[in-house]
Structures are given as structure tokens and as C-alpha cells.
Design a protein around this motif. Structure first.
Motif, PDB file in Angstrom:
ATOM      1  N   LEU A 209      31.292  52.023  44.046  1.00  0.00           N
ATOM      2  CA  LEU A 209      32.528  51.427  44.536  1.00  0.00           C
ATOM      3  C   LEU A 209      33.311  50.747  43.426  1.00  0.00           C
ATOM      4  N   SER A 210      32.604  50.098  42.522  1.00  0.00           N
ATOM      5  CA  SER A 210      33.286  49.339  41.457  1.00  0.00           C
ATOM      6  C   SER A 210      34.025  50.239  40.480  1.00  0.00           C
ATOM      7  N   GLY A 211      33.738  51.532  40.505  1.00  0.00           N
ATOM      8  CA  GLY A 211      34.417  52.454  39.600  1.00  0.00           C
ATOM      9  C   GLY A 211      35.569  53.211  40.223  1.00  0.00           C
ATOM     10  N   LEU A 212      35.977  52.823  41.414  1.00  0.00           N
ATOM     11  CA  LEU A 212      37.025  53.559  42.125  1.00  0.00           C
ATOM     12  C   LEU A 212      38.434  53.222  41.654  1.00  0.00           C
TER      13      LEU A 212
ATOM     14  N   ALA B 136      32.080  43.662  43.256  1.00  0.00           N
ATOM     15  CA  ALA B 136      32.897  43.317  44.422  1.00  0.00           C
ATOM     16  C   ALA B 136      33.989  42.338  44.018  1.00  0.00           C
ATOM     17  N   ASN B 137      35.172  42.515  44.595  1.00  0.00           N
ATOM     18  CA  ASN B 137      36.292  41.621  44.304  1.00  0.00           C
ATOM     19  C   ASN B 137      36.460  40.529  45.342  1.00  0.00           C
TER      20      ASN B 137
ATOM     21  N   VAL C 279      25.588  39.656  46.588  1.00  0.00           N
ATOM     22  CA  VAL C 279      26.635  40.621  46.269  1.00  0.00           C
ATOM     23  C   VAL C 279      27.399  40.185  45.022  1.00  0.00           C
ATOM     24  N   GLU C 280      27.724  38.904  44.938  1.00  0.00           N
ATOM     25  CA  GLU C 280      28.440  38.403  43.766  1.00  0.00           C
ATOM     26  C   GLU C 280      27.623  38.604  42.499  1.00  0.00           C
TER      27      GLU C 280
ATOM     28  N   ILE D  33      36.059  45.070  48.796  1.00  0.00           N
ATOM     29  CA  ILE D  33      35.824  43.895  49.627  1.00  0.00           C
ATOM     30  C   ILE D  33      34.556  44.147  50.433  1.00  0.00           C
ATOM     31  N   ALA D  34      33.455  43.581  49.986  1.00  0.00           N
ATOM     32  CA  ALA D  34      32.172  43.809  50.644  1.00  0.00           C
ATOM     33  C   ALA D  34      32.133  43.072  51.975  1.00  0.00           C
TER      34      ALA D  34
END
Length: 320
Positions: free
Chosen positions: A91-94, A123-124, A117-118, A99-100
């Protein structure tokens, strides 16, 4: 006219545009990668994760209804550890905001998951699912101001990421719950999760869904969701993410003028997996056609009914 500025801010979270996809309707984004340029979206909200794996509710889990769908998935997922190790790196490479979405049975569980998660990175922001109608436990925290504040406050202490609180419409006073979440530290509130409903088979005298009660989503709930967004926009100063029956750019614009700063596309993804990407293009075209340069010219600009205005009531926009 030059291209309009579609960027929006949800507290400390900045999005390139207001088009998000709703948790539970877009998998973990991998499933839609062949169909949608995910980097063009404002952000993705992957499927809800819980502290431990869950098998979810018994089937049938979904049933089509007039202008909508009832679901009772029951938060089927592989747990937060698998999410952090397997899904977050992808997801971080999309090239868009991630937003988890997390759900727990206590404020401490929510806080621990947010911190995990952090720490994993990628995750943003965190969306707190305190409103799922299909499981016992976490939904209760979205039913009272005190419950919502307890969860948001615990996560705020444990995690520095921006927080979105996803709230249930199945309460008498949604604005009071939204105020409590905002006061406890939420950067934004997501409105709304599904409305509880029931489908029955009169021949067998039994509910259609394996779990009985389910959550209603789709076009049928849009007027209800718009009403909640409009009411909450009068009551809180934090940004709102609107969702409920969004399929077209007109739906998007209706939520924006009612007070939402961004929207989430949910059930429409099942009928048309390409809809989210198209809405970004359609929103740009609609704003250019109307000569609208930025999102700030749209958000919260709904005036009073014509009858009130004709009687002399000034057309004061909603709180944006």
C-alpha cells in the motif's frame, strides 16, 4: 481555465484530491490495481483489521436490496500483524495516501493497533471503526459521546498519525458523538457507516443473511447520509469525510456542498470497479465547467431552502 486545485486537508492529513475509497469495499487495493490507476486517487482505506484474525460471520453475507445492499461480513481479516507485514509495504508504494482502518473491543486495543500500524510505517492516517453494525464489541464505542471520546483519546495518546473516527448513523444524536470525537483529538470524522437493516425470506420464515441483521449501503442511504453530514457540519470544526451511496460526480458535489471535505466511494465499487478513478476525472471537469478554482469554493456552501430565502433569510453557507 487552468486545472482546478483538488487538494484538501483533513486536519494534519493532506490529500491530492477528495476521492477516497471506503474500507471493506476495495479489499487491500491489490484487487483493483488492474482496473484503476490507484495513484490518481486521493487515498485508499483498506479493509478493517482487528488485533487477531477473524473468520467473520456465517454466510450468506450479502444480499441485494432495492437501491442498495445489505452486508454482514463480520470483519473477516487476517489480523493486524499480517496487515503490517504483508499489506502495508504494498500500500505504501501506491503513490497515494493510505488510511489504515482498525477495530478493537476496547480503547486499549484500538490504541495498541494504531501504535503497531504507525511503527510498521507506510500509513498516513488511522481510521477508527467504532461503528461496524455486524460484530459485538467495537460498535458500542460509536453509540455514545463518552465511548467515542474514550477510543479517540486512547489512540491520540498512543499514536501521532492523523485520526479519522468513522461514526455510526444508528444513534439519535450523531452531532454529539462527532463533537466528542473531535474534542478528544480526532483530526476528522467519517460519516456515515451503514444503517442497520433486515432482509427476510417469508417462505422459510428466516432472515436472508446468516447473521440476521446487516448493514445497508448504496444509493438508498444517500439522502440520510447527506442529512447527517449537513447536521454534523454545523456542530464541529473538524473536517468531514462523507460516504453513503456515492456513484456519480453529482453525488460527490452534493456531499461537498453539505460540508464534507472529502468523500469515500463504497458500494459503487462492486457494481463498477473503475468508478473511483473516473470520479477524479469527472470532478476536475465539473469544476472547470463551473469556473471553480479550488475545493474551498465548494465545501460547506449549502444555503437555506428557497422558501426561507424568499422570506428574507440570508443565504449563509454551512460551516466548512
Amino acid at each position: 481555465m487552468s486545472a482546478p486545485d483538488l487538494s484538501v486537508t483533513l486536519g494534519r492529513l493532506r490529500l491530492a484530491n477528495p476521492i477516497l475509497v471506503a474500507s471493506g469495499t476495495f479489499g487491500y487495493a491489490r484487487e483493483f490495481a488492474p482496473l484503476v490507476d490507484l495513484s490518481t486517487l486521493g487515498g485508499v482505506v483498506p479493509k478493517t483489521v482487528t488485533p487477531l484474525p477473524r473468520i467473520g460471520n456465517p454466510p450468506p453475507r450479502t444480499v441485494e436490496t432495492p437501491a442498495g445492499m445489505l452486508n454482514s461480513i463480520g470483519l473477516d481479516n487476517d489480523g493486524v500483524e499480517h496487515f503490517c507485514s504483508h499489506h502495508l509495504p504494498y500500500l505504501s508504494g501506491l503513490g497515494t495516501a493510505v488510511i489504515a482502518n482498525v477495530a478493537g473491543k476496547s480503547p486499549d486495543e484500538f490504541a495498541a493497533m494504531a501504535a503497531q500500524v504507525e511503527a510498521a510505517g507506510g500509513a498516513n492516517a488511522i481510521e477508527l471503526n467504532v461503528s461496524c453494525p455486524n460484530v459485538s464489541g467495537g460498535v458500542d464505542y460509536g453509540r455514545t459521546p463518552e465511548g467515542a471520546a474514550a477510543v479517540v483519546g486512547a489512540v491520540r495518546k498512543a499514536c501521532e498519525l492523523p485520526i479519522l473516527a468513522k461514526l455510526t448513523p444508528n444513534v439519535t444524536d450523531v452531532p454529539s458523538v462527532a463533537r466528542a470525537a473531535a474534542d478528544a483529538g480526532a483530526d476528522a470524522v467519517t460519516l456515515v457507516n451503514t444503517f442497520t437493516g433486515l432482509a427476510v425470506n417469508w417462505r422459510t420464515r428466516r432472515p436472508v443473511l446468516g447473521n440476521g441483521i446487516g448493514g445497508l449501503s448504496g444509493p438508498a442511504i444517500k439522502p440520510l447520509a447527506l442529512r447527517v453530514v449537513y447536521q454534523v457540519a454545523q456542530a464541529v470544526d473538524v473536517p468531514i469525510v462523507g460516504c453513503g451511496g456515492i456513484r456519480t460526480v453529482d453525488d460527490v458535489l452534493e456531499f461537498l456542498v453539505c460540508g464534507a471535505s472529502a468523500v469515500q466511494v463504497g458500494t459503487a465499487n462492486f457494481a463498477d470497479p473503475t468508478v473511483s478513478g473516473r470520479l477524479v476525472t469527472d470532478l476536475t471537469a465539473a469544476m472547470q465547467e463551473q469556473g471553480i478554482a479550488s475545493m474551498s469554493e465548494l465545501v460547506g456552501t449549502l444555503g437555506p431552502p428557497k422558501t426561507q430565502q424568499a422570506a428574507g433569510t440570508p443565504a449563509t453557507p454551512t460551516k466548512g
